[in-house]
Design a protein around this motif. Structure first.
Motif, PDB file in Angstrom:
ATOM      1  N   ASN A 167      -8.353   1.527   9.891  1.00 47.32           N
ATOM      2  CA  ASN A 167      -7.162   0.848  10.412  1.00 47.32           C
ATOM      3  C   ASN A 167      -7.592  -0.294  11.328  1.00 47.32           C
ATOM      4  O   ASN A 167      -8.014  -0.064  12.461  1.00 47.32           O
ATOM      5  N   TYR A 168      -7.474  -1.529  10.824  1.00 41.82           N
ATOM      6  CA  TYR A 168      -7.954  -2.691  11.567  1.00 41.82           C
ATOM      7  C   TYR A 168      -6.823  -3.478  12.234  1.00 41.82           C
ATOM      8  O   TYR A 168      -7.022  -4.599  12.674  1.00 41.82           O
ATOM      9  N   GLY A 169      -5.648  -2.870  12.319  1.00 39.34           N
ATOM     10  CA  GLY A 169      -4.497  -3.572  12.866  1.00 39.34           C
ATOM     11  C   GLY A 169      -4.675  -4.021  14.302  1.00 39.34           C
ATOM     12  O   GLY A 169      -4.230  -5.108  14.686  1.00 39.34           O
ATOM     13  N   TYR A 170      -5.335  -3.183  15.107  1.00 37.56           N
ATOM     14  CA  TYR A 170      -5.482  -3.514  16.526  1.00 37.56           C
ATOM     15  C   TYR A 170      -6.485  -4.638  16.772  1.00 37.56           C
ATOM     16  O   TYR A 170      -6.488  -5.233  17.851  1.00 37.56           O
ATOM     17  N   ILE A 171      -7.341  -4.923  15.786  1.00 45.88           N
ATOM     18  CA  ILE A 171      -8.333  -5.984  15.968  1.00 45.88           C
ATOM     19  C   ILE A 171      -7.639  -7.337  16.078  1.00 45.88           C
ATOM     20  O   ILE A 171      -8.023  -8.187  16.887  1.00 45.88           O
TER      21      ILE A 171
END
Length: 249
Positions: A43-47
């Motif tokens: 899950n790379y959404g917070y990057i």
């Protein structure tokens, strides 16, 4: 009296190396942990959020004069901007060659491991692949170059430069940049466990350090943070192209 910081922040900080350390802790430590978490979970959404926060830092903390001082100005040095793009592209491809020669298609190759996060299907038609490449290239050429350059070569560099000069400040911001990127490659997550790759990590850190110095040089020669952003964007373009079309997926 400092003219760089907004009046509110002048109650707590001076625009110097201590403020730079504060920024590195504030942004880089959470980012490091978030990237590791993303590599483990997919899950790379917070990057994207941390890149946005990095880009907003100069606007949150600095006055208009302060933002000009860190290089947020236009540049008419189009020759240097073009050179920045070409050099960024070439350096990323050179790093591809180095990884391929040293580590082939193993996960000790930095681009192989980073490419894992792109989730390129093993069997993908060329049209779909080109669409996916375009999406990843546009994203990679905007979010991280803008966020990282405004942060590292912008506000962090200038806060240290106020205390120790531009040359030493470049060494500091480049070191912070390089160490932060261990979360992208070096400390890797495979088969449900974390592994530190000693020699590849050292090569990667040194590479990121000198790439960062290159970004700084184009900021200097172009007279604008735009020079480092363009060089960084081109570097990311070359890396993404290598991952999609040069490596064995």
């Amino acid at each position: 009296m400092d003219t760089e910081l907004r009046a509110f922040w002048q109650r707590f900080f001076e625009f110097n190396w201590k403020f730079g350390v504060f920024l590195i802790i504030l942004i880089c430590v959470p980012r490091f942990l978030l990237v590791l978490e993303a590599n483990a979970t997919g899950n790379y959404g917070y990057i994207g959020i941390i890149m946005l926060v990095s880009a907003m830092a100069p606007f949150l903390f600095l006055t208009q004069s302060g933002r000009r001082d860190i290089g947020i100005v236009s540049s008419g040095n189009y020759g240097w901007l073009l050179t920045a793009f070409v050099c960024g592209l070439l350096i990323s491809l050179l790093l591809y060659v180095a990884g391929k020669i040293c580590y082939g298609n193993s996960y000790e190759n930095w681009y192989i491991y980073i490419g894992k996060s792109y989730r390129i299907p093993d069997h993908i038609d060329e049209k779909t692949k080109s669409i996916l490449f375009t999406v990843m290239a546009v994203t990679g050429m905007t979010f991280s170059p803008v966020g990282e350059e405004l942060f590292f070569r912008g506000i962090v560099h200038s806060s240290f430069a106020k205390s120790i000069g531009n040359t030493n400040a470049s060494l500091v911001d480049s070191t912070a940049f390089a160490l932060t990127h261990i979360s992208h490659f070096g400390l890797i997550f495979l088969d449900g466990q974390w592994t530190l790759l000693p020699l590849p990590t050292i090569i990667w850190i040194i590479s990121m350090f000198f790439v960062s110095i290159l970004f700084s040089l184009f900021k200097k020669y172009s007279g604008s943070i735009l020079g480092s952003i363009i060089c960084h964007s081109a570097f990311n373009l070359g890396m993404i192209y290598a991952i999609f079309y040069l490596l064995k997926n």
